[in-house]
Design an enzyme around this catalytic site. Structure first.
Site, PDB file in Angstrom:
ATOM      1  N   SER A 197       0.821  -1.210   0.000  1.00  0.00           N
ATOM      2  CA  SER A 197       0.000   0.000   0.000  1.00  0.00           C
ATOM      3  C   SER A 197       0.864   1.273   0.000  1.00  0.00           C
ATOM      4  O   SER A 197       1.572   1.530  -0.969  1.00  0.00           O
ATOM      5  CB  SER A 197      -0.934  -0.048   1.206  1.00  0.00           C
ATOM      6  OG  SER A 197      -1.813   1.014   1.176  1.00  0.00           O
ATOM      7  N   ASP A 370     -10.402  -4.534  -3.385  1.00  0.00           N
ATOM      8  CA  ASP A 370      -9.491  -3.658  -2.660  1.00  0.00           C
ATOM      9  C   ASP A 370     -10.003  -2.220  -2.773  1.00  0.00           C
ATOM     10  O   ASP A 370     -10.017  -1.644  -3.843  1.00  0.00           O
ATOM     11  CB  ASP A 370      -8.090  -3.798  -3.276  1.00  0.00           C
ATOM     12  CG  ASP A 370      -7.021  -3.117  -2.447  1.00  0.00           C
ATOM     13  OD1 ASP A 370      -7.344  -2.138  -1.755  1.00  0.00           O
ATOM     14  OD2 ASP A 370      -5.868  -3.575  -2.498  1.00  0.00           O
ATOM     15  N   HIS A 401      -7.845  -5.054   0.968  1.00  0.00           N
ATOM     16  CA  HIS A 401      -6.539  -4.406   1.069  1.00  0.00           C
ATOM     17  C   HIS A 401      -5.710  -4.996   2.218  1.00  0.00           C
ATOM     18  O   HIS A 401      -4.572  -5.411   2.013  1.00  0.00           O
ATOM     19  CB  HIS A 401      -6.778  -2.904   1.286  1.00  0.00           C
ATOM     20  CG  HIS A 401      -5.583  -2.068   0.988  1.00  0.00           C
ATOM     21  ND1 HIS A 401      -5.003  -2.013  -0.257  1.00  0.00           N
ATOM     22  CD2 HIS A 401      -4.859  -1.238   1.774  1.00  0.00           C
ATOM     23  CE1 HIS A 401      -3.978  -1.179  -0.225  1.00  0.00           C
ATOM     24  NE2 HIS A 401      -3.865  -0.699   0.998  1.00  0.00           N
TER      25      HIS A 401
END
Ligand SMILES: *[C@@H]1O[C@H](CO)[C@@H](O)[C@H](O)[C@H]1NC(C)=O
Ligand SMILES: *[C@@H]1O[C@H](CO)[C@@H](O)[C@H](O)[C@H]1NC(C)=O
Length: 425
Positions: A197, A370, A401
């Site tokens: 991320s 996600d 995620h």
């Protein structure tokens, strides 16, 4: 939609609560202490009774799992002192006391996260342990402002100036300093970079702004890659149109730090989140507020630990930088407003990052469910990166995620494949 509204309201209440704490501290003529009320103290007692491990730091967690752990400190060019955690080798090498040089892997956490991201599961399922056992010298970084990296050569987290950064500064200063330090200690020429991320965002930005680091990276793996966030969903997407108002309000309240590892809120959450307690389901929702829920993939045994480590704190500006991007649809530097941009960049709008400078080979893992790394945004990114060698859509349509680090089946769905790809470079 109603659910999103409720979630946003919960978030706002938490923020207001935190702000109230700050105001109290200012009023109490300079006496800074945590605002532990009798109720909080009572709840803390319950929390301690039910769960001892939530107090463990990342190195404690690593050692409890039977792996060696080291702590290192790195000072950036602009004075932030970052804490790194290292798993120099896997379980097997502890037994054999074998100390040959190993390929280095640097793992970078997500927004509001820390080095603990990668160790919150059993050793056969957590990425850091799996990589250590596969023969890598594993380093876990902590970005400025999180639980472990709240030190500076002359600023303190109580200073407004301490929080004047976004992920742009992590990319410009934190990651380069960490790479130089790690390569120096390990006497290696280059390393494998695994970003999750925000750990990918800072990588793209670093390559754009400091392309000389390309020859220090052998290979890059992106889990839930984030560059453009035009299609961001969940509360962050919902908040994006209000980014200017949010930032102004926070600044007026004198609030520059966001959701830190505060002793009260996090412990309160942990109190209610023990597996034995029926409120566990609610806690999963708070935890997955920003990232979208998938309770089926949660390891409930680790839930109190996850909650006591997350959110690990960052600056308000780090989040608003993402919200700005969600609004503009561009992968660009922080927007200081017209005048601020002229002063900072010499142009009316912020310059874009140049993704064609990400010349290192990249493997991406992404999923349909996600909220932060939406497939449309990921495919846009893939189209702009010059050297994508592998792009894998996770074969589970519910995979979220956070599942990239915490899911019970992340090993089967992602990590085995990841290690296979890494071994080829
Ligand atoms: C590399 O490590 C040595 C000690 O092992 C130290 O003297 C030197 O300053 C370090 N260089 C960098 C760039 O960190
Ligand atoms: C992006 O970087 C590449 C390689 O350094 C360069 O050739 C290109 O002109 C840059 N593009 C922009 C818009 O600056």
């Amino acid at each position: 939609m109603a659910r999103v509204t409720v979630l946003v309201m919960v978030m706002v209440v938490v923020m207001v609560w935190e702000t109230r704490g700050q105001v109290n501290e200012v009023n109490s003529v300079g006496v800074r202490g945590s605002f532990i009320t009798p109720t909080a103290r009572w709840l803390l007692g319950i929390f301690q009774k039910y769960d001892g491990r939530s107090n463990e730091s990342t190195p404690d967690l690593i050692r409890s799992s039977g792996y060696p752990a080291e702590t290192h400190h790195v000072t950036t060019e602009d004075g932030y002192i970052l804490e790194l955690h290292r798993i120099p080798c896997g379980v097997q090498c502890v037994l054999t006391e074998e100390h040959r040089p190993r390929p280095v892997a640097l793992l970078h956490h997500c927004l509001l996260c820390s080095s603990s991201d990668f160790v919150m599961n059993t050793p056969d399922k957590a990425l850091a342990y799996m990589m250590a056992d596969a023969g890598y010298d594993v380093w876990l970084t902590n970005a400025r402002g999180n639980t472990y990296s709240r030190n500076h050569v002359h600023l303190s987290p109580e200073d407004k100036e301490f929080w004047q950064f976004s992920w742009n500064e992590m990319a410009m200063y934190d990651v380069p300093a960490v790479i130089d330090y790690v390569l120096n200690v390990t006497r290696q020429e280059d390393l494998y970079y695994v970003g999750f991320s925000m750990g990918t965002t800072v990588f793209w930005a670093m390559m754009s702004e400091r392309p000389e680091y390309a020859n220090k990276i052998r290979f890059m793996v992106a889990l839930g890659p984030v560059a453009h966030v035009q299609h961001i969903a969940g509360p962050l997407g919902y908040l994006a149109p209000f980014v200017s108002q949010i930032e102004i309000t926070m600044n007026l309240l004198g609030k520059y730090e966001l959701l830190s590892f505060g002793p009260v809120i996090d412990r309160l959450i942990s109190t209610f989140c023990n597996e034995q307690l029926f409120t566990s389901a609610i806690c999963q929702n708070i935890l997955f507020l920003i990232c979208g829920p998938n309770p089926k993939e949660m390891n409930k045994e680790f839930l109190p630990i996850m909650l006591s480590h997350t959110p690990a704190g960052t600056s308000v500006r780090t989040v608003t930088h993402y919200l700005q991007e969600a609004r503009s649809g561009k992968f660009q530097k922080y927007d200081f407003g017209t005048l601020g941009n002229l002063r900072q960049y010499g142009s009316l709008s912020p310059p874009s990052y140049n993704l064609s400078r990400v010349t290192v080979p990249v493997a991406l893992f992404w999923s349909d469910n996600d909220w932060l790394a939406d497939p449309t945004d990921v495919l846009h990114l893939v189209g702009q990166l010059p050297h994508v060698v592998y792009s894998h859509r996770v074969e589970d349509s519910k995979f979220t995620h956070l599942d990239f680090v915490w899911a019970l089946h992340a090993d089967k769905l992602v990590y085995h494949d990841l290690l296979r790809v890494l071994a080829q470079y």
